[in-house]
Design an enzyme around this catalytic site. Structure first.
Site, short mmCIF file in Angstrom:
data_model
loop_
_atom_site.label_atom_id
_atom_site.label_comp_id
_atom_site.label_asym_id
_atom_site.label_seq_id
_atom_site.Cartn_x
_atom_site.Cartn_y
_atom_site.Cartn_z
N LYS A 332 0.83 -1.22 0.00
CA LYS A 332 0.00 0.00 0.00
C LYS A 332 0.86 1.26 0.00
O LYS A 332 0.46 2.29 -0.53
CB LYS A 332 -0.92 -0.01 1.22
CG LYS A 332 -2.02 -1.08 1.17
CD LYS A 332 -2.80 -1.16 2.47
CE LYS A 332 -4.00 -2.09 2.34
NZ LYS A 332 -4.69 -2.30 3.62
N VAL A 333 2.00 1.18 0.67
CA VAL A 333 2.88 2.35 0.79
C VAL A 333 4.26 1.97 0.25
O VAL A 333 4.78 0.89 0.57
CB VAL A 333 2.98 2.82 2.27
CG1 VAL A 333 4.02 3.90 2.44
CG2 VAL A 333 1.62 3.31 2.76
#
Ligand SMILES: NC(=O)c1ccc[n+]([C@@H]2O[C@H](COP(=O)([O-])OP(=O)(O)OC[C@H]3O[C@@H](n4cnc5c(N)ncnc54)[C@H](O)[C@@H]3O)[C@@H](O)[C@H]2O)c1
Length: 402
Positions: A332-333
């Site tokens: 996600k990051v």
């Protein structure tokens, strides 16, 4: 931004009682560790501007995280090439944060797409319709409130029949209009509702009080991650019993939101997420990257900037409290971007007005990106990349259209 003050170094040799072994101790990283700003703020006078107060006196713990969040937002996220998504959970619009903060953020071009709980968008309608929401108290007798036709959101009060049920009646009258008689995603649903909210604002003479109206005017797509879980969803279901043809398709939302993140990256820009609270809006915003990488199998690296304000702890395993470093493991990051990730443990009702004020004071408005108008084009680009990266075929054997 406050400048780092350099402290005059007090040499060990000056300390006469320091034992020899300590004087001789080598401390190779000492200067590096102590290179931070000295904590010695000026006395507060009452004449400071809020943004200066944040820069100069928010020096430790969650105040420092809030300052870092303000600075991350202004110095990096609001650069021209960054697409900014914001998620909103918790009862924010009933507390007036739609009018005070979210509308100004939309108008300044500081938010490009939104995921909110349905509740935030439903309660937003009271403001457009000029149905008062009032300050109450958390100590009130709820049985007496019920007897007096009043509902309570902690210390906020709403009339049951003259605010809630009155809003529902108007909402149902809107939902049965011809433009709603089809399948759509929640961005389109809220855009159509926003058009009515803007018209109600005009009729009631209230300006810039509704998030839905502001988002409609600015072309900011507003999604909800749980379309059935709010009084908007309840009324959609209610009119379906009468044969209304509106069908909300959450897959449209998943593809559109994923397309925004990919489009930001493919344009050579960056993608930022600002998460107010947790809940399903937080995940809905963050799942765009796993959707790109895990499901559509397109090579990508994760969000570039991450700012979350939450009350939720990470150790219970819930997504509301999950940290950006945990999000790295899910793609996600972007791991190389972790220094640009801030988590502040505080109440959104405190942090959101401060961040909004700070941003408006420190950054000029950005050109509106109007992602709502670009949904089709961006989903087409996403589809094209999906077929280019995969051996996937259309299920009916036809050629994919993009
Ligand atoms: N009338 C309505 O339509 C209505 C009313 C209330 C809730 N709901 C629905 O219930 C669901 C849950 O909504 P919710 O608003 O209760 O969200 P929530 O309480 O589930 O919020 C998710 C998380 O965000 C964090 N959070 C919440 N408020 C915060 C704050 N002020 N500061 C910092 N962090 C905060 C908390 O960690 C919380 O666990 C949504 O789907 C919503 O639409 C509907």
């Amino acid at each position: 931004m406050a400048k780092t003050q350099h402290t005059p170094r007090r040499f060990r040799e000056d300390l006469s009682e320091t034992p020899d072994w300590l004087k001789k101790k080598k401390c190779p990283n000492r200067d590096k560790y102590l290179s931070g700003e000295r904590i010695l703020p000026n006395n507060i006078t009452g004449k400071e501007k809020l943004a200066d107060l944040v820069d100069r006196t928010f020096l430790a713990y969650n105040s420092a995280r809030l300052k870092e969040g303000c600075q991350l937002f202004v110095d990096k996220m609001l650069e021209g090439d960054v697409t900014v998504g914001m998620s909103f959970a918790g009862a924010l619009t009933p507390a007036g944060l739609g009018c005070s903060s979210i509308v100004p953020l939309i108008k300044a071009g500081f938010v490009d797409w939104i995921v909110a709980t349905g509740a935030n968008l439903y309660h937003d309608l009271h403001f457009a319709l000029n149905y008062p929401v009032r300050v109450g108290s958390f100590k009130m007798d709820d049985t007496d409130l019920r007897d007096n036709d009043i509902v309570r959101v902690y210390d906020v009060l709403l009339g049951y029949s003259d605010c809630l049920m009155a809003t529902d009646e108007i909402l149902r009258a809107i939902l049965v209009q011809p433009e709603f008689q089809k399948e759509m995603g929640t961005a389109e649903l809220h855009y159509l509702l926003g058009k009515y909210a803007a018209e109600w604002e005009r009729k009631t003479g209230l300006k810039d009080v509704s998030v839905l109206a502001a988002a409609y005017r600015a072309g900011v797509p507003c999604y909800t991650s749980s379309p059935g879980d709010s009084t908007i969803g309840m009324n959609v279901a209610g009119v379906e019993l009468r044969g209304n043809k509106l069908r909300v398709n959450p897959s449209i939302d998943v593809n559109e939101t994923t397309a925004y993140v990919l489009a930001a990256k493919r344009a050579g820009g960056k993608s930022a997420v600002v998460l107010w609270g947790g809940g399903s809006p937080k995940n809905f915003m963050l799942q765009t990257e796993p959707q790109i990488q895990e499901v559509l199998r397109i090579k990508e690296y994760g969000q570039d900037y991450f700012l979350q304000v939450t009350d939720a702890r990470p150790d219970t395993g819930g997504l509301s409290g999950a940290t950006p470093s945990e999000a790295v493991s899910w793609g996600k990051v972007d791991p190389t971007r972790l220094p640009d990730a801030v988590v502040c443990y505080t109440d959104t009702t405190i942090a959101l007005p401060i961040v909004t004020h700070y941003a408006l004071a420190r950054h000029k408005p950005r050109k509106l990106r109007r992602l709502f108008d670009q949904r089709g084009k961006m989903v087409q680009a996403l589809t094209k990349e999906y077929f280019l990266h995969n051996k996937a075929k259309m299920l009916d054997g036809s050629k994919p259209v993009f």
